[in-house]
Each structure stands twice: as structure tokens, then as C-alpha cells.
Design a protein around this motif. Structure first.
Motif, mmCIF file in Angstrom:
data_model
loop_
_atom_site.group_PDB
_atom_site.id
_atom_site.type_symbol
_atom_site.label_atom_id
_atom_site.label_comp_id
_atom_site.label_asym_id
_atom_site.label_seq_id
_atom_site.Cartn_x
_atom_site.Cartn_y
_atom_site.Cartn_z
ATOM 1 N N ALA A 1 32.032 76.744 29.168
ATOM 2 C CA ALA A 1 30.812 76.093 29.469
ATOM 3 C C ALA A 1 29.686 77.457 30.414
ATOM 4 O O ALA A 1 30.477 78.795 30.626
ATOM 5 C CB ALA A 1 31.147 74.840 30.379
ATOM 6 N N PRO A 2 27.707 76.940 30.234
ATOM 7 C CA PRO A 2 27.123 78.172 30.672
ATOM 8 C C PRO A 2 27.915 77.818 32.254
ATOM 9 O O PRO A 2 28.483 76.893 32.682
ATOM 10 C CB PRO A 2 26.021 77.154 30.441
ATOM 11 C CG PRO A 2 26.926 76.139 28.426
ATOM 12 C CD PRO A 2 27.841 76.156 28.936
ATOM 13 N N VAL A 3 26.996 78.571 32.998
ATOM 14 C CA VAL A 3 27.587 78.877 34.516
ATOM 15 C C VAL A 3 26.676 77.174 34.707
ATOM 16 O O VAL A 3 26.718 77.192 36.671
ATOM 17 C CB VAL A 3 26.933 79.699 34.749
ATOM 18 C CG1 VAL A 3 28.232 81.121 34.478
ATOM 19 C CG2 VAL A 3 25.642 80.491 34.385
ATOM 20 N N SER A 4 25.702 77.274 34.399
ATOM 21 C CA SER A 4 25.104 75.843 34.449
ATOM 22 C C SER A 4 23.725 75.010 33.579
ATOM 23 O O SER A 4 24.217 75.871 32.860
ATOM 24 C CB SER A 4 24.012 76.299 36.547
ATOM 25 O OG SER A 4 22.780 77.301 35.363
ATOM 26 N N ALA A 5 23.627 73.693 34.492
ATOM 27 C CA ALA A 5 23.031 72.743 33.494
ATOM 28 C C ALA A 5 21.852 73.732 33.140
ATOM 29 O O ALA A 5 21.054 73.057 31.653
ATOM 30 C CB ALA A 5 22.409 71.712 33.753
ATOM 31 N N GLY A 6 20.976 74.560 34.235
ATOM 32 C CA GLY A 6 19.742 75.238 33.225
ATOM 33 C C GLY A 6 19.445 76.042 32.705
ATOM 34 O O GLY A 6 18.940 76.474 31.447
ATOM 35 N N MET A 7 20.976 76.540 32.470
ATOM 36 C CA MET A 7 21.383 77.452 31.724
ATOM 37 C C MET A 7 21.373 77.805 30.395
ATOM 38 O O MET A 7 20.941 78.021 29.412
ATOM 39 C CB MET A 7 22.161 78.849 32.036
ATOM 40 C CG MET A 7 22.029 79.535 33.331
ATOM 41 S SD MET A 7 20.630 81.092 32.402
ATOM 42 C CE MET A 7 20.637 82.226 34.283
ATOM 43 N N ALA A 8 22.263 76.519 30.404
ATOM 44 C CA ALA A 8 22.594 75.935 28.853
ATOM 45 C C ALA A 8 21.312 75.141 28.488
ATOM 46 O O ALA A 8 20.972 75.375 27.192
ATOM 47 C CB ALA A 8 23.454 74.486 29.880
ATOM 48 N N ARG A 9 20.029 74.172 29.452
ATOM 49 C CA ARG A 9 18.878 74.504 28.344
ATOM 50 C C ARG A 9 18.278 75.521 27.901
ATOM 51 O O ARG A 9 17.142 75.101 26.699
ATOM 52 C CB ARG A 9 17.872 73.603 30.074
ATOM 53 C CG ARG A 9 18.644 71.952 30.083
ATOM 54 C CD ARG A 9 17.596 71.713 30.845
ATOM 55 N NE ARG A 9 17.107 72.214 32.154
ATOM 56 C CZ ARG A 9 17.654 72.048 33.692
ATOM 57 N NH1 ARG A 9 19.010 70.724 33.238
ATOM 58 N NH2 ARG A 9 17.384 71.950 34.505
ATOM 59 N N GLY A 10 18.446 76.364 28.830
ATOM 60 C CA GLY A 10 17.535 77.333 28.423
ATOM 61 C C GLY A 10 18.148 78.301 27.306
ATOM 62 O O GLY A 10 17.914 78.677 25.830
ATOM 63 N N TRP A 11 19.606 78.292 26.939
ATOM 64 C CA TRP A 11 20.239 78.983 25.599
ATOM 65 C C TRP A 11 19.731 77.548 24.761
ATOM 66 O O TRP A 11 19.771 77.852 22.962
ATOM 67 C CB TRP A 11 21.565 78.267 25.469
ATOM 68 C CG TRP A 11 22.374 79.211 24.487
ATOM 69 C CD1 TRP A 11 23.162 78.981 23.515
ATOM 70 C CD2 TRP A 11 22.762 80.769 23.901
ATOM 71 N NE1 TRP A 11 24.069 79.522 22.867
ATOM 72 C CE2 TRP A 11 23.908 81.203 23.503
ATOM 73 C CE3 TRP A 11 22.143 81.839 24.928
ATOM 74 C CZ2 TRP A 11 23.637 82.147 22.840
ATOM 75 C CZ3 TRP A 11 22.457 83.104 24.375
ATOM 76 C CH2 TRP A 11 23.122 83.169 23.472
ATOM 77 N N ALA A 12 19.712 76.563 24.206
ATOM 78 C CA ALA A 12 19.389 75.703 23.939
ATOM 79 C C ALA A 12 17.907 75.861 23.023
ATOM 80 O O ALA A 12 18.065 75.581 21.966
ATOM 81 C CB ALA A 12 19.867 73.597 24.258
ATOM 82 N N ARG A 13 16.846 75.810 24.139
ATOM 83 C CA ARG A 13 15.714 76.453 23.480
ATOM 84 C C ARG A 13 15.881 77.501 22.913
ATOM 85 O O ARG A 13 15.026 78.130 22.036
ATOM 86 C CB ARG A 13 14.673 76.788 24.778
ATOM 87 C CG ARG A 13 14.796 75.281 25.202
ATOM 88 C CD ARG A 13 13.208 75.526 26.993
ATOM 89 N NE ARG A 13 13.450 76.583 27.683
ATOM 90 C CZ ARG A 13 14.695 76.240 28.532
ATOM 91 N NH1 ARG A 13 14.273 74.845 28.869
ATOM 92 N NH2 ARG A 13 14.766 76.756 30.112
ATOM 93 N N LEU A 14 16.707 78.477 23.220
ATOM 94 C CA LEU A 14 16.971 79.882 22.574
ATOM 95 C C LEU A 14 17.349 80.112 20.984
ATOM 96 O O LEU A 14 16.619 79.697 20.041
ATOM 97 C CB LEU A 14 17.784 81.080 23.251
ATOM 98 C CG LEU A 14 18.257 82.250 22.544
ATOM 99 C CD1 LEU A 14 16.889 82.878 21.859
ATOM 100 C CD2 LEU A 14 19.289 83.145 23.425
ATOM 101 N N SER A 15 18.716 78.697 21.111
ATOM 102 C CA SER A 15 19.018 77.889 19.762
ATOM 103 C C SER A 15 17.825 77.726 18.614
ATOM 104 O O SER A 15 18.081 77.838 17.630
ATOM 105 C CB SER A 15 20.474 77.062 19.748
ATOM 106 O OG SER A 15 20.391 76.640 18.551
ATOM 107 N N VAL A 16 17.163 76.379 19.347
ATOM 108 C CA VAL A 16 16.321 75.798 18.212
ATOM 109 C C VAL A 16 14.937 77.189 17.700
ATOM 110 O O VAL A 16 14.770 77.091 17.206
ATOM 111 C CB VAL A 16 15.476 75.255 19.449
ATOM 112 C CG1 VAL A 16 14.499 74.310 18.636
ATOM 113 C CG2 VAL A 16 16.183 73.919 19.376
#
Length: 321
Positions: A151-166
Motif C-alpha cells: 500500500a502507499p505510505v499515505s492517502a495523499g501519496m495514493a491520490r498522487g499515484w492515481a493521478r499519475l496513472s490517469v
């Protein structure tokens, strides 16, 4: 799938309503697995769309049935952005549920994977590619680098990775086929992965300081960057050419230039794009988007913003004049 053609972007798509065909394709693309299904096979739908741009892989998968599978190891770095349904990963003592809207890293060891009526997008990169970037940034030997959690280290980092994926999955053929854009995206994925997913660069007890690098070496590196600006360049390549370590070179650039080597290179390429805009014929073959891609800018909007900040006008105004 990581040993791709270094220049051409390869695309492949498989659509089927046969579960056995689908799971043969999954095994061939990723890792051996033994699936068990639940739900109606009659309404089964499967889609696997893959894009291979050098070492960077981008996939989209649709799988309408519920399934659980014991999977073999997938040795490289791979993540999923869940758009619909959910994934469940069990890697040793770690278990992770990834519902729609979340991201997760695939285990690199034999594990148990389950999914429910999923649509997801994947990002793949060879582990060695990430380890090289980690070594250049932190000094940790490549052989000692590994990821530690799913899992990502934080919810904020997870959102950043999702934006990168898009963003990556919206990048068209023209962008992925451009060597500078491709190299930039590969570096972006590796660097972002180090910040988003737990890894040994976050747990190192002590990282030695880089040795001092003279200003003459920085000038030599600047000349190298100007000379090779039209080629894909990494900091380790520049450091090797100048006879120093990557971290030492980066620290010296911050001290003598006030920015990183890659930030300096982006400015050099922006200047080259400005030159091409001035030389282009209005209405000719060269457009703003084409010139931006040529010099490594995958996003026309980001190119326009950087250009306006530097030159006080839009690239379109320069081209029209």
C-alpha cells in the motif's frame, strides 16, 4: 514484457468471453497462476490492452467474474489503479484490500490474489530501473534496494499515484514514441514510486554524504547537457561522463547552479523549443504540440505554462510571429 523495442511503442489488445483464454493471457503477460472462478461464465467479459514503450508498460484490464488465484512471482515493479470492483492481495503476513479508487503494488513473491468484477489500469517498470534511480538519489547500492509494502505510505501519496496513472494512460502514441518524452516519463514513474510505496530508501539508518565536487566539474556537466540535449539523458550518465558520483553531481548543481541537473536540462530543452518556434513557418508542419513533444514535454499545458513563465508569452504567439 520488459524487454521491449527501444524505439517503437508496441500495443496489443485481447478481448474474449472465454475464461480459459483470458487466464492464459494473464499468465503469459504477468505470472503463472491457478485461478478459481465464481459467477456466471455465460456473461463473462475480458479485455487486456497493453502498451509497451521501452521498459515502461501500461495496461488496462477488464475481468467480469470473481476469481481467486495463487500467483507466481512477478519480479518487477507493477501497480494497479482500481477503477471498478476490488482487488485483494495476500503476500505472506500482509493482506491488502484495494477497492475502487485506490492503488496498490503487486507482490513480487508468490502470493494469493483475488478480484471482483474489476476494471483497472496497471503501470509496469523493471525493478532494476527503479533501483538505479534509488541509488542515484540516495547512495544506497542497487543490490540492496527493494520495496517493502503493497500500500502507499499515505492517502495523499495514493491520490498522487492515481493521478499519475490517469496521465500516463492518456498519453498518446506520439508522446510515447518520442525518446525524450519516454525517458522523462520513465524517470517520473521511478522517482514517484520511491516516494509513494514503502521501500528501503525510507528505512536506511545512514546514507553517507556525497563528496565535494568542484565547480569545474559542474561546468563540464553543463556542457555535456547542452551537447546531448536532444538525447535521453539520466543523471548517472552525466555523472559517469564527468567522473563523479550521481549524488555528488546533484549536490554540486544545487550549490553552484541553484537547481538539479534535470531541472537545468529542462531549461536547455525549453530554450531549444523556443528556437524551433522562432524558426518554424506559421501553418507549416511544425506545430506547438509537435515541438513540445520533440523536446520532451508530454503535456502541452505544462509546456505552455513553463514557456509563458520564461518568455512572457504563449508558444502559439511566438509561432504566429
Amino acid at each position: 514484457m520488459s524487454g521491449a523495442n527501444a524505439t517503437a511503442t508496441r500495443r496489443h489488445e485481447l478481448s474474449t468471453r472465454e475464461p480459459d483464454v483470458a487466464h492464459h493471457a494473464i499468465a503469459e503477460a504477468y505470472a503463472e497462476h491457478r485461478p478459481r472462478f465464481a459467477g456466471s461464465r455465460r456473461d463473462f467479459r475480458f479485455l487486456l490492452r497493453t502498451v509497451q514503450a521501452g521498459p515502461l508498460g501500461l495496461d488496462r484490464i477488464v475481468h467480469s467474474m470473481d476469481a481467486q488465484a495463487r500467483t507466481g512471482p512477478y519480479p518487477d515493479f507493477m501497480t494497479v489503479h482500481v477503477l471498478r470492483g476490488r482487488f485483494r492481495f495476500r503476500d505472506g503476513d500482509e493482506e491488502l484490500l484495494a477497492p475502487a479508487g485506490t492503488v496498490a503494488r503487486y507482490p513480487t513473491r508468490p502470493s494469493v490474489l483475488g478480484w471482483t468484477d474489476v476494471v483497472g489500469t496497471m503501470i509496469r517498470l523493471p525493478h532494476a530501473q527503479v533501483a538505479t534511480v534509488a541509488a542515484a538519489r540516495t547512495g544506497i547500492p542497487e543490490r540492496d534496494f527493494r520495496f517493502l509494502g503493497l500500500a502507499p505510505v499515505s492517502a495523499g501519496m495514493a491520490r498522487g499515484w492515481a493521478r499519475l496513472s490517469v496521465f500516463l494512460h492518456r498519453t498518446g502514441d506520439d508522446g510515447l514514441d518520442q525518446p525524450l518524452v519516454r525517458a522523462s516519463l520513465i524517470g517520473l514513474v521511478a522517482t514517484t514510486a520511491l516516494a509513494v510505496f514503502p521501500n528501503t530508501t525510507m528505512t536506511a539508518a545512514y546514507v553517507p554524504q556525497p563528496r565535494q565536487v568542484a565547480s569545474a566539474v559542474v561546468r563540464r556537466a553543463q556542457a555535456y547537457l547542452h551537447e546531448r540535449a536532444a538525447e535521453p539523458i539520466t543523471v548517472p550518465q552525466v555523472a559517469t561522463a564527468c567522473g563523479v558520483g550521481p549524488r555528488g553531481l546533484q549536490a554540486a548543481f544545487q550549490r553552484h547552479v541553484g537547481q538539479s541537473p534535470l531541472a537545468y536540462l529542462r531549461r536547455v530543452r525549453l530554450d531549444r523549443a523556443h528556437r524551433d518556434l522562432l524558426a518554424a513557418e506559421p501553418g507549416g508542419a511544425d506545430t506547438v504540440a509537435r515541438i513540445a513533444l520533440r523536446w520532451g514535454w508530454a503535456s502541452p499545458g505544462r509546456f505552455a505554462a513553463a514557456y509563458r513563465e520564461t518568455y512572457g508569452r504563449s508558444p502559439g504567439e511566438t509561432l504566429r510571429e
